[in-house]
Enzyme design. Structure first.
Site, mmCIF file in Angstrom:
data_model
loop_
_atom_site.group_PDB
_atom_site.id
_atom_site.type_symbol
_atom_site.label_atom_id
_atom_site.label_comp_id
_atom_site.label_asym_id
_atom_site.label_seq_id
_atom_site.Cartn_x
_atom_site.Cartn_y
_atom_site.Cartn_z
ATOM 1 N N CYS A 13 -23.685 1.349 -13.272
ATOM 2 C CA CYS A 13 -22.721 0.765 -13.939
ATOM 3 C C CYS A 13 -21.542 1.040 -13.561
ATOM 4 O O CYS A 13 -21.227 1.902 -12.782
ATOM 5 C CB CYS A 13 -23.111 0.631 -15.591
ATOM 6 S SG CYS A 13 -22.588 2.205 -16.265
ATOM 7 N N ASN A 16 -20.609 4.769 -15.828
ATOM 8 C CA ASN A 16 -21.790 5.676 -15.861
ATOM 9 C C ASN A 16 -21.728 6.652 -17.233
ATOM 10 O O ASN A 16 -22.201 7.593 -17.056
ATOM 11 C CB ASN A 16 -21.975 6.635 -14.523
ATOM 12 C CG ASN A 16 -23.296 7.336 -14.577
ATOM 13 O OD1 ASN A 16 -23.261 8.597 -14.090
ATOM 14 N ND2 ASN A 16 -24.248 6.841 -14.895
ATOM 15 N N CYS A 18 -22.108 4.372 -20.344
ATOM 16 C CA CYS A 18 -22.959 3.606 -21.186
ATOM 17 C C CYS A 18 -24.190 2.885 -20.830
ATOM 18 O O CYS A 18 -25.097 3.653 -21.215
ATOM 19 C CB CYS A 18 -21.911 2.243 -21.711
ATOM 20 S SG CYS A 18 -20.190 2.799 -22.502
ATOM 21 N N ARG A 19 -24.022 1.978 -20.103
ATOM 22 C CA ARG A 19 -25.233 1.238 -19.563
ATOM 23 C C ARG A 19 -26.350 2.192 -18.770
ATOM 24 O O ARG A 19 -27.515 2.283 -19.030
ATOM 25 C CB ARG A 19 -24.934 -0.058 -18.925
ATOM 26 C CG ARG A 19 -23.944 -1.008 -19.898
ATOM 27 C CD ARG A 19 -23.688 -2.340 -19.274
ATOM 28 N NE ARG A 19 -22.516 -1.875 -18.530
ATOM 29 C CZ ARG A 19 -21.942 -2.767 -17.471
ATOM 30 N NH1 ARG A 19 -22.502 -3.937 -17.419
ATOM 31 N NH2 ARG A 19 -20.885 -2.181 -16.879
ATOM 32 N N SER A 20 -25.770 2.709 -17.649
ATOM 33 C CA SER A 20 -26.575 3.215 -16.820
ATOM 34 C C SER A 20 -27.452 4.509 -17.312
ATOM 35 O O SER A 20 -28.564 4.804 -17.281
ATOM 36 C CB SER A 20 -25.974 3.480 -15.584
ATOM 37 O OG SER A 20 -24.901 4.261 -15.447
ATOM 38 N N ASP A 130 -21.342 -4.987 -20.600
ATOM 39 C CA ASP A 130 -20.689 -3.546 -20.772
ATOM 40 C C ASP A 130 -20.543 -3.445 -22.218
ATOM 41 O O ASP A 130 -19.595 -4.436 -22.873
ATOM 42 C CB ASP A 130 -19.562 -3.523 -20.033
ATOM 43 C CG ASP A 130 -19.086 -1.830 -20.275
ATOM 44 O OD1 ASP A 130 -19.243 -1.061 -20.928
ATOM 45 O OD2 ASP A 130 -18.057 -1.546 -19.356
#
Length: 158
Positions: A13, A16, A18-20, A130
């Site tokens: 993301c 690096n 939050c999402r990933s 995000d």
């Protein structure tokens, strides 16, 4: 460092944090629960340099704790080697995708398959938005999307 297996997936993301790292933690737990984690190299990274060296967002960590998903990661940026070392680079949105495709062009032996993680979602939610500027509910939504996508991805690759 994850054990080097016969398959590999890098979740990506923007920052690096939050999402990933959520996707990485979810996939690692699924692979562990399925007894196949030793066959995988699993990691996550950023397209940007904004958060390098930082831990995952505290809201994401709280969400993972609530779901009993272990999460331990320090933000880092995607490297040229990643395009040769990983089978799959799974990203969260079109902006990540275009940045990764741009970076891949600069790598002579790029062999990684760059895809949207959302392309595996049975509910067809292609983009994992995000949650950084959002609420705890937004992190929960990211978690749920990652669970659906990672379940389908693991099934296709086992």
């Amino acid at each position: 460092m994850a054990t080097t297996g016969s398959k590999s997936a890098l979740f990506v993301c923007l920052g690096n944090i939050c999402r990933s790292p959520i996707a990485e933690a979810v996939f690692r737990k699924m692979a562990t629960d399925a007894g196949v984690v030793d066959k995988w190299r699993i990691d996550s990274a950023a397209t940007s340099t904004y958060e390098i060296g930082n831990p995952p967002d505290h809201r994401g960590q709280a969400c993972m704790k609530k779901h009993d998903v272990p999460m331990k990661h320090v933000a880092k940026q995607v490297t040229k080697d990643d395009f040769m070392d990983f089978d799959y680079i799974l990203c969260m949105d079109e902006s990540n995708m275009s940045e990764l495709n741009r970076k891949a062009k600069a790598v002579k032996n790029s062999s990684a398959k760059v895809e949207l993680l959302g392309s595996y979602d049975p509910e067809k939610q292609l983009i994992i938005n995000d949650p950084y500027y959002g609420s705890d509910d937004d992190f929960e939504k990211v978690y749920e999307q990652c669970v659906r996508c990672c379940t389908a991805f693991l099934k296709m690759n086992s």
